[in-house]
Design an enzyme around this catalytic site. Structure first.
Site, mmCIF file in Angstrom:
data_model
loop_
_atom_site.group_PDB
_atom_site.id
_atom_site.type_symbol
_atom_site.label_atom_id
_atom_site.label_comp_id
_atom_site.label_asym_id
_atom_site.label_seq_id
_atom_site.Cartn_x
_atom_site.Cartn_y
_atom_site.Cartn_z
ATOM 1 N N HIS A 12 0.847 -1.330 0.050
ATOM 2 C CA HIS A 12 0.103 0.090 -0.051
ATOM 3 C C HIS A 12 0.842 1.226 -0.164
ATOM 4 O O HIS A 12 0.505 2.283 0.478
ATOM 5 C CB HIS A 12 -0.872 -0.061 1.070
ATOM 6 C CG HIS A 12 -0.341 -0.055 2.576
ATOM 7 N ND1 HIS A 12 -0.837 -0.566 3.763
ATOM 8 C CD2 HIS A 12 0.899 0.553 2.910
ATOM 9 C CE1 HIS A 12 -0.080 -0.468 4.675
ATOM 10 N NE2 HIS A 12 1.035 0.140 4.439
ATOM 11 N N HIS A 60 -2.834 4.193 9.767
ATOM 12 C CA HIS A 60 -1.539 4.602 9.959
ATOM 13 C C HIS A 60 -1.606 5.921 10.961
ATOM 14 O O HIS A 60 -1.415 6.965 10.488
ATOM 15 C CB HIS A 60 -0.524 4.881 8.849
ATOM 16 C CG HIS A 60 -0.258 3.644 7.916
ATOM 17 N ND1 HIS A 60 -1.143 3.139 7.125
ATOM 18 C CD2 HIS A 60 0.758 3.051 8.003
ATOM 19 C CE1 HIS A 60 -0.815 2.174 6.598
ATOM 20 N NE2 HIS A 60 0.248 2.099 6.923
ATOM 21 N N HIS A 194 10.263 -3.884 4.333
ATOM 22 C CA HIS A 194 10.633 -2.094 4.456
ATOM 23 C C HIS A 194 10.743 -1.884 6.002
ATOM 24 O O HIS A 194 9.989 -2.043 7.008
ATOM 25 C CB HIS A 194 9.606 -1.475 3.719
ATOM 26 C CG HIS A 194 8.131 -1.485 4.514
ATOM 27 N ND1 HIS A 194 7.208 -2.569 4.603
ATOM 28 C CD2 HIS A 194 7.266 -0.259 4.491
ATOM 29 C CE1 HIS A 194 5.986 -1.855 4.916
ATOM 30 N NE2 HIS A 194 6.046 -0.547 5.037
ATOM 31 N N GLU A 241 3.693 -5.672 8.588
ATOM 32 C CA GLU A 241 2.326 -5.508 7.891
ATOM 33 C C GLU A 241 1.783 -6.669 7.263
ATOM 34 O O GLU A 241 0.669 -7.006 6.971
ATOM 35 C CB GLU A 241 2.340 -4.534 6.812
ATOM 36 C CG GLU A 241 2.739 -3.172 7.567
ATOM 37 C CD GLU A 241 2.507 -1.921 6.667
ATOM 38 O OE1 GLU A 241 2.378 -0.841 7.191
ATOM 39 O OE2 GLU A 241 2.860 -2.117 5.375
HETATM 40 C C1 DHB Z 1 5.497 3.642 2.975
HETATM 41 C C2 DHB Z 1 5.233 2.251 2.972
HETATM 42 C C3 DHB Z 1 4.294 1.978 3.886
HETATM 43 O O1 DHB Z 1 3.654 0.822 4.302
HETATM 44 C C4 DHB Z 1 3.735 2.990 4.565
HETATM 45 O O2 DHB Z 1 2.582 2.891 5.434
HETATM 46 C C5 DHB Z 1 4.166 4.352 4.633
HETATM 47 C C6 DHB Z 1 5.172 4.706 3.726
HETATM 48 C C7 DHB Z 1 6.797 3.936 2.156
HETATM 49 O O3 DHB Z 1 7.344 3.048 1.436
HETATM 50 O O4 DHB Z 1 7.181 5.040 1.994
HETATM 51 FE FE FE Z 2 2.136 0.986 6.011
#
Ligand code: DHB
Ligand code: FE
Length: 294
Positions: A12, A60, A194, A241
């Protein structure tokens, strides 16, 4: 009877929403990420055509903050507006809920011993709207109803992968006990590897992510036992996540087959993953149903 016909996994990443909203999807930084959804967009239009999507996502700090942190919450309202995440709400249509099915699922899950929080009013952030954009593109109205199902993966402790998988199984039971003939999909969103902050910011683990995608297909259930610490160590602080994808997988039953798969790095600081799965009869069930038709 309502039935779950497909499951979708999808990152997302907010910058993809931004690129879409500002007409920048053809730029080299974004084009390969979007191209991986071409198959899905035409499958949605021409073949899948869901009536309702149960969209498993995480908020978030848009609808919830440190005042209230539901582990699992289900949106039972009529309508959910895009959240203002600091730059105004995204210019995408509001999300139209399916209160009747959502309340039925809430009742079934709670009586099945999953303590859901019921939400009648909330804004939905990129966790929910970016997957809709990836799957449907630019539209005046989303082509299906959406039941938001929010999971806490932002504040420790998030639910275990095993609990998520079991919740998916309970969602399938709930949907199957709803009388109306509805084509329902379930999406698991977020991830893949990430880490957005700290010394390991930018961490991406292609090998681990691809093993996770492999594990969603077929009969294997190994993914339900991955401990939190492994997500953290191998996929970065936001990789957790991915437990939300296990709700989707659990809802598809004993066995799945893959229709489409896409993996691209990086987008922003993040690995982009996408998979389209369908429930698939297990071999012995397929043989039994073949025999019964002979
Ligand atoms: C990013 C990824 C995410 O899952 C999120 O909630 C906010 C930012 C990103 O890759 O920038
Ligand atoms: Fe996220």
């Amino acid at each position: 009877m309502a039935r779950i016909t497909a499951g979708i996994g999808c990152s997302h990443i907010p910058v993809l929403g931004f690129a879409h909203d500002h007409g920048r999807t053809e730029e080299p930084a974004f084009k390969p990420a979007f191209e991986g959804f071409d198959w899905t967009r035409s499958w949605m239009r021409e073949e899948a055509r869901p009536d309702v999507v149960i969209l498993v996502y995480n908020d978030h700090a848009s609808a919830f903050d440190m005042k209230i942190i539901p582990t699992f919450a289900i949106g039972c309202g009529e309508l959910f507006s895009p959240a203002d995440e600091g730059f105004g709400p995204r210019p995408v249509p509001p999300v139209i809920g399916h209160p009747d099915l959502a309340w039925h699922i809430a009742q079934s899950l709670i009586l099945d011993e999953f303590d859901m929080t019921i939400i009648n009013e909330m804004a939905v952030d990129h966790g929910l709207t970016v997957p809709l954009t990836m799957m449907f593109g630019a539209v005046d109205a989303w082509p299906c109803k959406v039941i938001p199902l929010a999971v806490n993966v932002v504040t420790y402790p998030p639910p275990s992968g095993n609990r998520c998988w079991s919740l998916g199984e309970a969602i399938a039971r709930a949907v199957e006990s709803y009388d109306e003939d509805l084509n329902v999909q379930i999406w698991g969103t977020g991830g893949m590897s990430h880490q957005l902050q700290g010394p390991r910011a930018g961490l991406i683990n292609r090998e681990w992510d691809n093993r996770f995608l492999d594990g969603l297909v077929g009969e294997g259930q190994d993914l339900r036992n991955i401990p939190h610490i492994e997500y953290l160590r191998e996929t970065g602080s936001e990789g957790i996540e991915m437990v939300m994808w296990l709700i989707m997988r659990g809802a598809l039953g004993a066995r799945t087959q893959v229709r489409h798969r896409h993996y691209h790095v990086p987008v922003s600081n993040t690995a982009l993953g996408h998979i389209v799965l369908e429930p698939s009869p297990i071999a012995s069930m397929a043989a039994a149903s073949l025999e019964s038709t002979q």
